[in-house]
Design an enzyme around this catalytic site. Structure first.
Site, PDB file in Angstrom:
ATOM      1  N   SER A  33       2.315  -8.396  -0.552  1.00 18.48           N
ATOM      2  CA  SER A  33       3.463  -7.171  -0.981  1.00 18.48           C
ATOM      3  C   SER A  33       4.641  -7.320  -0.562  1.00 18.48           C
ATOM      4  O   SER A  33       5.073  -7.801   0.458  1.00 18.48           O
ATOM      5  CB  SER A  33       2.730  -5.690  -0.527  1.00 18.48           C
ATOM      6  OG  SER A  33       1.377  -5.592  -0.766  1.00 18.48           O
TER       7      SER A  33
HETATM    8  N1  SAH Z   1      -2.064  -6.627   2.051  1.00 20.58           N
HETATM    9  C1  SAH Z   1      -2.253  -7.909   1.586  1.00 20.58           C
HETATM   10  C2  SAH Z   1      -2.173  -7.503  -0.027  1.00 20.58           C
HETATM   11  C3  SAH Z   1      -2.899  -8.364  -0.676  1.00 20.58           C
HETATM   12  S1  SAH Z   1      -3.129  -8.012  -2.347  1.00 20.58           S
HETATM   13  C4  SAH Z   1      -1.257  -8.644   1.930  1.00 20.58           C
HETATM   14  O1  SAH Z   1      -0.233  -8.134   2.669  1.00 20.58           O
HETATM   15  O2  SAH Z   1      -1.217  -9.955   1.888  1.00 20.58           O
HETATM   16  C5  SAH Z   1      -4.675  -7.228  -2.216  1.00 20.58           C
HETATM   17  C6  SAH Z   1      -5.977  -7.683  -1.989  1.00 20.58           C
HETATM   18  O3  SAH Z   1      -6.806  -6.747  -2.251  1.00 20.58           O
HETATM   19  C7  SAH Z   1      -6.175  -9.230  -2.461  1.00 20.58           C
HETATM   20  O4  SAH Z   1      -6.404  -9.875  -1.429  1.00 20.58           O
HETATM   21  C8  SAH Z   1      -7.715  -8.550  -3.041  1.00 20.58           C
HETATM   22  O5  SAH Z   1      -8.627  -9.834  -3.228  1.00 20.58           O
HETATM   23  C9  SAH Z   1      -7.994  -7.614  -2.357  1.00 20.58           C
HETATM   24  N2  SAH Z   1      -8.886  -6.865  -2.967  1.00 20.58           N
HETATM   25  C10 SAH Z   1      -9.002  -6.395  -4.277  1.00 20.58           C
HETATM   26  N3  SAH Z   1     -10.268  -5.352  -4.409  1.00 20.58           N
HETATM   27  C11 SAH Z   1     -10.914  -5.393  -3.236  1.00 20.58           C
HETATM   28  C12 SAH Z   1     -12.039  -4.660  -2.739  1.00 20.58           C
HETATM   29  N4  SAH Z   1     -12.673  -4.161  -3.758  1.00 20.58           N
HETATM   30  N5  SAH Z   1     -12.316  -4.923  -1.647  1.00 20.58           N
HETATM   31  C13 SAH Z   1     -11.746  -5.636  -0.678  1.00 20.58           C
HETATM   32  N6  SAH Z   1     -10.573  -6.333  -0.822  1.00 20.58           N
HETATM   33  C14 SAH Z   1     -10.030  -6.148  -2.297  1.00 20.58           C
END
Ligand code: SAH
Length: 220
Positions: A70
């Protein structure tokens, strides 16, 4: 990755990071504890080497598997909203991704529990968190829509992927007065909601419009 990479140079130096936090303050982030932690945390180690030089730009960046790290403003905004009602002991994060948001929160709350559905991302995040010696984080490979029921009673829950509607399990796992921050919606733009648990009910406030990857079911 070695401890030397933590220092950075040029586009990954502490001076570049200083410019990033100045921008955050211009954009309206006022919580100095959040600013301070983002000033100290080497964001460039949360990206693959080829993208590290872009780590301090005000933008979301790819981390592989179709996922993104993000934008700094969003990380700051969500963390600030999470902490706005006082210190937190126990926080659950849905979507560890690169682990950057996890690392920021780990320096501001008692304990972070973070779940991720893509094993390969979780493994990399674990290595980075260990390198930063952040030992108050527990990671779990699971579908975050279900939360982390065994640890329930969270003062804060933060979701970094957007479901179509708020998962009931997450509201149920909040402690009394606990805060859930979650982007909700199926379109390209979603509403960032702040939901506060009040007894058997809850209060919802819309913070702003955001762009997140979708929350998906199942694990990879
Ligand atoms: N907080 C992260 C943002 C990553 S993007 C950062 O700072 O890098 C969002 C993430 O949510 C992705 O890695 C994706 O695989 C995960 N995600 C999506 N749906 C999910 C679910 N149902 N359970 C766990 N993780 C999930």
């Amino acid at each position: 990755m070695t401890p030397n990479d933590l220092l950075g140079s040029g586009m990954t130096s502490s001076r570049t990071r200083e410019r990033m936090v100045n921008r955050l303050m211009e954009q309206g982030i006022t919580d100095l504890s959040v600013i301070d932690v983002m000033r100290r945390t080497p964001r460039h180690i949360f990206l693959d080497e080829a993208l590290a030089h872009r780590a301090y730009e005000d933008t979301a960046l790819p981390i592989g598997h179709g996922q993104t790290l993000s934008q700094p403003y969003i990380v700051a905004r969500m963390t600030e909203a999470l902490l706005a009602d006082g210190p937190l002991k126990k926080v659950l994060e849905i979507g560890t991704g690169s682990g950057y948001q996890t690392a920021v929160m780990a320096q501001l709350v008692g304990q972070v529990f973070s779940v991720e559905r893509i094993r390969a991302l979780q493994d990399k995040a674990r290595t980075r968190l260990q390198l930063l010696k952040l030992h108050n984080v527990r990671l779990r490979h699971t579908d975050g829509g279900l939360g982390w029921p065994e640890e329930a009673g969270f003062d804060g829950i933060i979701a970094t992927a957007a479901p179509l509607g708020v998962p009931k399990a997450l509201i149920a796992q909040l402690a009394e007065g606990g805060r859930l921050i979650i982007p909700v919606g199926g379109g390209e733009v979603q509403d960032l909601l702040l939901i506060t648990r009040r007894g058997d009910s809850h209060e919802t406030r819309m913070l702003e419009q955001v762009r997140f990857v979708p929350m998906l079911g199942g694990v990879l």
